[in-house]
Design a protein around this motif. Structure first.
Motif, PDB file in Angstrom:
ATOM      1  N   UNK A  49      17.466 -54.889  16.749  1.00 52.78           N
ATOM      2  CA  UNK A  49      16.256 -54.448  16.217  1.00 52.78           C
ATOM      3  C   UNK A  49      15.739 -53.723  17.455  1.00 52.78           C
ATOM      4  N   UNK A  50      15.658 -54.061  18.680  1.00 50.85           N
ATOM      5  CA  UNK A  50      14.972 -53.338  19.943  1.00 50.85           C
ATOM      6  C   UNK A  50      15.594 -51.864  20.012  1.00 50.85           C
ATOM      7  N   UNK A  51      17.172 -52.085  19.925  1.00 49.63           N
ATOM      8  CA  UNK A  51      17.712 -50.794  20.070  1.00 49.63           C
ATOM      9  C   UNK A  51      17.262 -49.746  19.125  1.00 49.63           C
ATOM     10  N   UNK A  52      17.113 -50.255  17.763  1.00 54.75           N
ATOM     11  CA  UNK A  52      16.605 -49.245  16.691  1.00 54.75           C
ATOM     12  C   UNK A  52      15.322 -48.773  16.917  1.00 54.75           C
ATOM     13  N   UNK A  53      14.402 -49.799  17.511  1.00 51.87           N
ATOM     14  CA  UNK A  53      13.060 -49.255  17.878  1.00 51.87           C
ATOM     15  C   UNK A  53      13.160 -48.106  18.873  1.00 51.87           C
ATOM     16  N   UNK A  54      13.658 -48.385  19.834  1.00 51.00           N
ATOM     17  CA  UNK A  54      14.015 -47.644  21.010  1.00 51.00           C
ATOM     18  C   UNK A  54      14.397 -46.117  20.466  1.00 51.00           C
ATOM     19  N   UNK A  55      15.366 -46.137  19.735  1.00 51.34           N
ATOM     20  CA  UNK A  55      15.838 -45.000  19.140  1.00 51.34           C
ATOM     21  C   UNK A  55      14.871 -43.813  18.377  1.00 51.34           C
ATOM     22  N   UNK A  66       6.739 -52.366  23.374  1.00 54.32           N
ATOM     23  CA  UNK A  66       6.930 -53.439  24.224  1.00 54.32           C
ATOM     24  C   UNK A  66       7.785 -54.482  23.615  1.00 54.32           C
ATOM     25  N   UNK A  67       8.700 -55.220  24.703  1.00 55.69           N
ATOM     26  CA  UNK A  67       9.389 -56.397  24.512  1.00 55.69           C
ATOM     27  C   UNK A  67       9.061 -57.432  25.414  1.00 55.69           C
TER      28      UNK A  67
END
Length: 273
Positions: A49-55, A66-67
């Motif tokens: 999820x977070x990788x997709x958000x960052x991209x 934020x994480x």
């Protein structure tokens, strides 16, 4: 260029929904009105999820991400996201839902017409594998929402059920949350808990248009967190208000009646299992 004072802050809390997160974010980015920011708080997801958000965020400065270092739950993640928001208004989107491109435009039209209304929600369209079940389960709530006249004082509408089907349909004025208690007895029912407090302070408005696509699936947050059975977030919210108004006999009677109805509903649930 990013607007430091956007009119609306979209709040998205994310946890292990890599399958849905991109569609959710893109549905906000595709709004016909672009005066907004997106606040995304990832609650230490263990998937991608977070990788997709960052991209997605790397190519769009409307997005602030934020994480959490560890999983802290929906309630605390939601509070943190609200504190990071710069908008005058807050719109909420659950990670597995999407909104239509005219969502924000429709909400802003209500604000212009009814400047004293601080809480706006809308009709939802059910989608996903459990669509038919949800349509049957919530048909009475949908009917009641559609028959009411708005703006409406809804303080006593939350005693037995939550008429606001999903936070993904809600937009509210940020200032209305200033003295709201987020300490719900059930994390998954934070929405019901805070809506009652908000309803004490302002009128509600319902847009009878399906501006939100509410995904119904077996891996939803509510279904994953269905272990706590016999705690009533709504009754707790009303009781907290009653403690501040101990001479409000109408409210006390309402709480007693609502508690009895909720107990009967829970008993029927146990018998049917």
């Amino acid at each position: 260029m990013q607007n430091d004072n956007p009119l609306v802050s979209f709040i998205i809390t994310s946890y292990n929904y890599e399958k849905y997160i991109e569609a959710a974010i893109n549905s906000v980015l595709n709004q016909s009105v672009q005066d907004f920011e997106i606040i995304i708080v990832d609650d230490a997801s263990s998937d991608n999820s977070f990788d997709i958000i960052q991209k997605i965020a790397s190519s769009n400065d409307k997005i602030k991400i934020f994480q959490n270092k560890k999983n802290i739950g929906l309630c605390k993640s939601l509070q943190f996201a609200v504190n990071q928001a710069s908008g005058t208004w807050l719109a909420f989107l659950e990670t597995d839902d999407t909104i239509t491109s005219n969502y924000l435009q429709e909400k802003l039209s209500v604000i212009q017409k009814y400047p004293d209304v601080n809480f706006i929600y809308n009709k939802v369209e059910f989608t996903g594998e459990n669509k038919q079940y949800a349509e049957q389960k919530f048909k009475n709530i949908v009917y009641n929402n559609e028959k009411n006249i708005y703006p409406k004082n809804m303080f006593y509408d939350f005693g037995f059920e939550n008429p606001v089907l999903t936070m993904s349909s809600v937009m509210l004025k940020k200032s209305i949350l200033n003295d709201i208690n987020f300490n719900t007895p059930i994390d998954k029912l934070i929405d019901w808990y805070i809506y009652i407090q908000i309803a004490k302070k302002t009128q509600f408005y319902y847009i009878n248009k399906p501006l939100t696509l509410w995904t119904q699936h077996n891996n939803s947050y509510v279904k994953q967190n269905n272990k706590i059975k016999f705690k009533f977030a709504n009754i707790s919210a009303y009781m907290n208000i009653y403690k501040k108004e101990p001479y409000n006999i109408k409210l006390l009677v309402f709480i007693i009646i609502s508690t009895i109805k909720m107990c009967i509903k829970r008993l029927k649930f146990y018998i049917s299992k």
